[in-house]
Design a protein around this motif. Structure first.
Motif, mmCIF file in Angstrom:
data_model
loop_
_atom_site.group_PDB
_atom_site.id
_atom_site.type_symbol
_atom_site.label_atom_id
_atom_site.label_comp_id
_atom_site.label_asym_id
_atom_site.label_seq_id
_atom_site.Cartn_x
_atom_site.Cartn_y
_atom_site.Cartn_z
ATOM 1 N N LYS A 161 -32.941 21.748 15.026
ATOM 2 C CA LYS A 161 -33.207 21.396 13.649
ATOM 3 C C LYS A 161 -32.132 22.023 12.767
ATOM 4 C CE LYS A 161 -37.247 19.463 14.617
ATOM 5 N NZ LYS A 161 -37.540 18.018 14.436
ATOM 6 N N ASP B 175 -41.180 21.883 8.297
ATOM 7 C CA ASP B 175 -40.543 20.707 7.727
ATOM 8 C C ASP B 175 -40.254 20.958 6.242
ATOM 9 O OD1 ASP B 175 -39.806 18.222 6.742
ATOM 10 O OD2 ASP B 175 -41.331 17.138 7.866
ATOM 11 N N LYS C 111 -44.939 23.997 13.032
ATOM 12 C CA LYS C 111 -44.870 23.516 14.407
ATOM 13 C C LYS C 111 -44.280 24.595 15.314
ATOM 14 C CE LYS C 111 -46.374 19.617 12.838
ATOM 15 N NZ LYS C 111 -47.800 19.272 13.003
ATOM 16 N N PRO D 275 -51.310 23.527 9.450
ATOM 17 C CA PRO D 275 -50.905 22.482 10.402
ATOM 18 C C PRO D 275 -49.459 22.036 10.254
ATOM 19 C CG PRO D 275 -53.029 21.958 9.388
ATOM 20 C CD PRO D 275 -52.431 23.087 8.609
ATOM 21 N N TRP D 276 -48.804 22.369 9.143
ATOM 22 C CA TRP D 276 -47.430 21.951 8.932
ATOM 23 C C TRP D 276 -46.427 22.819 9.690
ATOM 24 C CZ3 TRP D 276 -47.933 21.492 2.876
ATOM 25 C CH2 TRP D 276 -48.777 20.404 2.578
ATOM 26 N N PHE E 248 -42.694 25.937 19.152
ATOM 27 C CA PHE E 248 -41.892 25.513 20.296
ATOM 28 C C PHE E 248 -41.635 26.717 21.200
ATOM 29 C CE2 PHE E 248 -40.932 22.794 16.742
ATOM 30 C CZ PHE E 248 -40.902 21.510 17.264
ATOM 31 N N CYS F 273 -40.852 28.734 15.528
ATOM 32 C CA CYS F 273 -41.621 27.854 14.644
ATOM 33 C C CYS F 273 -40.669 27.092 13.735
ATOM 34 C CB CYS F 273 -42.653 28.638 13.840
ATOM 35 S SG CYS F 273 -41.982 29.647 12.501
ATOM 36 N N TYR F 274 -41.098 25.886 13.414
ATOM 37 C CA TYR F 274 -40.310 25.014 12.534
ATOM 38 C C TYR F 274 -41.197 24.566 11.383
ATOM 39 C CZ TYR F 274 -38.207 20.730 10.734
ATOM 40 O OH TYR F 274 -37.702 19.754 9.900
ATOM 41 N N ALA G 129 -50.763 29.322 11.481
ATOM 42 C CA ALA G 129 -50.490 28.005 12.038
ATOM 43 C C ALA G 129 -51.751 27.493 12.726
ATOM 44 C CB ALA G 129 -49.320 28.058 13.019
ATOM 45 N N ILE H 4 -52.917 24.801 15.850
ATOM 46 C CA ILE H 4 -52.449 23.972 16.960
ATOM 47 C C ILE H 4 -53.645 23.462 17.763
ATOM 48 C CG2 ILE H 4 -50.242 25.187 17.162
ATOM 49 C CD1 ILE H 4 -51.424 26.733 19.510
ATOM 50 N N GLU H 5 -53.407 22.477 18.606
ATOM 51 C CA GLU H 5 -54.476 21.919 19.428
ATOM 52 C C GLU H 5 -54.897 22.915 20.503
ATOM 53 O OE1 GLU H 5 -53.140 18.251 21.036
ATOM 54 O OE2 GLU H 5 -53.064 17.224 19.086
ATOM 55 N N THR I 175 -59.308 23.272 17.411
ATOM 56 C CA THR I 175 -57.964 23.823 17.248
ATOM 57 C C THR I 175 -57.961 25.321 17.508
ATOM 58 O OG1 THR I 175 -58.333 24.244 14.893
ATOM 59 C CG2 THR I 175 -57.381 22.106 15.494
#
Length: 257
Positions: A196, A248, A188, A185-186, A190, A245-246, A229, A231-232, A214
């Motif tokens: 970023k 954190d 993300k 889940p960490w 796009f 993907c990003y 990953a 996602i919803e 998910t």
């Protein structure tokens, strides 16, 4: 699975300190409280048992046996706390040896990396993404240490933010091998490249698995690095989509030896 037997011998000062026979003798002493009974249970002569015990004690930095005199049961022999810890350590080393040998058949595990090999047979984690790389740079910033790590299949390094205390405790230096753990889940996703400062990677969606709430997806980054990953279900994506993907930097856990 191979039916293997890995026998462990520990030497001190180039002499045998403990081996399977001596360990069994110590275990029998712990059970019976008697050297003579332990010798019988271990199927060795009393003299042989004494010879082994004398040899161990002469090498041990701390005595292995404690003699009890008198008392209700007429005394006996017990193990010191050091000897009890030695038995526990021997058990741990045996388990480690057996697990290490079990990875011999898995050609996906590199045997030229102690960290990678050890992690495969020793660590269990809920983090689905577990990568190995080397420290490329260390930068002390206002309230954290930015650690750049180069992964073999990525063209650009991945950055993790950890505390200066953690960097010191991990003894991080340039070139040191580290393991990165990142929960699905960490990561993300796009459709367009996000603004970023680091950890933005071009990703190919390799597969998607529908779950009750998910989607569990597999991404391919760089030169073939696969990562997971989550996602919803409402997010509309499909296989072979080109994404970004990003990760954190503060959501990356570092491990090393």
């Amino acid at each position: 699975m191979l039916d293997s037997e890995v026998l462990l011998t520990i030497k001190l000062h180039q002499q045998i300190f403990v081996d399977p026979k001596r360990i069994r003798l110590l275990r029998e002493i712990a059970k019976s409280g008697s050297i003579s009974q332990a010798a019988k249970n271990a199927k060795v002569s009393y003299k042989s048992a004494w010879d082994h015990l004398e040899a161990m004690n002469s090498l041990s930095p701390i005595p292995l046996l404690a003699r009890n005199t008198g008392g209700k049961n007429g005394g006996g022999t017990t193990l010191t706390n050091y000897a009890k810890r030695l038995l526990k350590l021997y058990d741990l080393l045996e388990q480690t040896q057996h697990k290490a040998f079990s990875i011999l058949q898995d050609e996906q595990v590199p045997l030229d990396s102690q960290l990678s090999a050890t992690a495969r047979f020793s660590l269990q984690s809920s983090a689905r993404n577990q990568f190995f790389g080397t420290v490329k740079s260390l930068k002390q910033e206002s309230n954290h240490c930015a650690v750049e790590i180069q992964l073999p299949l990525l063209d650009q390094p991945i950055t993790a933010f950890i505390t200066p205390q953690s960097a010191l405790r991990l003894q991080l230096v340039l070139g040191k091998e580290v393991m990165l753990m990142i929960k699905a889940p960490w990561i993300k996703l796009f459709a367009k490249k996000p603004q970023k400062s680091c950890n933005v990677f071009h990703a190919l969606l390799s597969s998607a698995n529908q779950q009750p709430n998910t989607k569990e997806i597999i991404l391919t980054l760089g030169k073939g690095l696969q990562c997971f990953a989550s996602i919803e279900n409402t997010v509309k994506i499909q296989k072979n989509d080109q994404l970004f993907c990003y990760i954190d930097p503060e959501q990356i856990v570092l491990l090393t030896m």
